[in-house]
Design a protein around this motif. Structure first.
Motif, mmCIF file in Angstrom:
data_model
loop_
_atom_site.group_PDB
_atom_site.id
_atom_site.type_symbol
_atom_site.label_atom_id
_atom_site.label_comp_id
_atom_site.label_asym_id
_atom_site.label_seq_id
_atom_site.Cartn_x
_atom_site.Cartn_y
_atom_site.Cartn_z
ATOM 1 N N PRO A 3 0.967 -1.021 0.268
ATOM 2 C CA PRO A 3 0.531 -0.144 0.033
ATOM 3 C C PRO A 3 0.511 1.462 0.434
ATOM 4 O O PRO A 3 1.798 1.599 0.014
ATOM 5 N N VAL A 4 0.603 1.790 -0.213
ATOM 6 C CA VAL A 4 0.779 3.750 -0.461
ATOM 7 C C VAL A 4 0.433 4.637 0.912
ATOM 8 O O VAL A 4 -1.156 4.185 1.137
ATOM 9 N N THR A 5 1.220 5.454 0.998
ATOM 10 C CA THR A 5 0.750 5.418 2.630
ATOM 11 C C THR A 5 0.821 7.424 2.280
ATOM 12 O O THR A 5 1.782 7.867 1.904
ATOM 13 N N ILE A 6 -0.054 7.813 2.102
ATOM 14 C CA ILE A 6 -0.305 9.671 1.545
ATOM 15 C C ILE A 6 -1.055 10.503 2.901
ATOM 16 O O ILE A 6 -1.177 9.978 4.076
ATOM 17 N N PRO A 28 -4.621 0.895 -1.658
ATOM 18 C CA PRO A 28 -4.039 0.412 -2.180
ATOM 19 C C PRO A 28 -2.673 0.729 -3.235
ATOM 20 O O PRO A 28 -2.964 1.815 -3.831
ATOM 21 N N ASP A 29 -1.627 0.241 -3.493
ATOM 22 C CA ASP A 29 -0.567 0.338 -4.712
ATOM 23 C C ASP A 29 -1.259 0.841 -5.726
ATOM 24 O O ASP A 29 -2.793 -0.073 -6.232
ATOM 25 N N GLY A 30 -0.860 1.194 -6.726
ATOM 26 C CA GLY A 30 -1.789 2.543 -8.185
ATOM 27 C C GLY A 30 -3.145 2.870 -7.497
ATOM 28 O O GLY A 30 -3.425 3.597 -8.463
ATOM 29 N N ASP A 66 -6.129 15.771 -13.197
ATOM 30 C CA ASP A 66 -6.482 14.640 -13.824
ATOM 31 C C ASP A 66 -6.207 14.257 -12.254
ATOM 32 O O ASP A 66 -5.399 13.947 -12.297
ATOM 33 N N LEU A 67 -7.186 13.622 -12.324
ATOM 34 C CA LEU A 67 -8.300 12.756 -11.049
ATOM 35 C C LEU A 67 -6.994 11.842 -11.083
ATOM 36 O O LEU A 67 -7.378 11.046 -9.733
ATOM 37 N N SER A 68 -7.112 11.399 -11.743
ATOM 38 C CA SER A 68 -6.632 9.956 -12.498
ATOM 39 C C SER A 68 -5.075 9.696 -11.995
ATOM 40 O O SER A 68 -4.602 8.645 -12.400
ATOM 41 N N ARG A 69 -4.780 11.318 -11.557
ATOM 42 C CA ARG A 69 -3.043 11.016 -11.296
ATOM 43 C C ARG A 69 -2.811 9.691 -10.114
ATOM 44 O O ARG A 69 -2.920 9.383 -9.316
ATOM 45 N N PRO A 70 -1.476 8.849 -10.272
ATOM 46 C CA PRO A 70 -1.592 8.309 -9.655
ATOM 47 C C PRO A 70 -0.691 8.502 -8.511
ATOM 48 O O PRO A 70 0.080 8.807 -8.436
ATOM 49 N N LEU A 71 -0.476 7.978 -7.344
ATOM 50 C CA LEU A 71 0.116 8.692 -6.046
ATOM 51 C C LEU A 71 1.227 7.760 -6.118
ATOM 52 O O LEU A 71 1.111 6.686 -5.582
ATOM 53 N N THR A 72 1.764 8.377 -4.930
ATOM 54 C CA THR A 72 2.542 6.684 -4.263
ATOM 55 C C THR A 72 3.088 7.807 -3.185
ATOM 56 O O THR A 72 2.331 8.482 -2.834
ATOM 57 N N ASP A 73 3.786 6.840 -2.380
ATOM 58 C CA ASP A 73 4.111 6.355 -1.083
ATOM 59 C C ASP A 73 4.981 7.642 -0.217
ATOM 60 O O ASP A 73 6.086 8.048 -1.295
#
Length: 86
Positions: A3-6, A28-30, A66-73
């Motif tokens: 998982p990613v934590t933001i 979750p990842d992605g 663009d809200l589909s932008r991926p998040l990184t940890d």
């Protein structure tokens, strides 16, 4: 990958509606910005969704169009309500 934590930081009316200045959110990842917003709506269902309909977001200091932008940890997502100016 796991998982990613933001870190979500709230400003002005969003801070008041969320009841906190910032919080950590695990996704979750992605996951994307849209996924994070959905989680914020779920966590703060009583007052925040109305505010989220009008806010803008910064991801690591860059405006999100663009809200589909991926998040990184470790990313920082700022929730910025519209500000009156003049």
């Amino acid at each position: 990958m796991g998982p990613v934590t933001i870190v979500v930081r709230y400003f002005a009316a969003a801070r008041a509606a969320a009841g906190t200045e910032e919080e950590k959110v695990q996704l979750p990842d992605g996951a994307t910005v849209a996924d994070a917003v959905a989680e914020l709506r779920r966590r703060h269902a009583e007052r925040l969704p109305r505010i989220l309909d009008a806010v803008s977001y910064l991801l690591d200091g860059v405006a999100v169009r663009d809200l589909s932008r991926p998040l990184t940890d470790g990313a920082e997502l700022d929730v910025l309500p519209p500000f009156a100016g003049g």
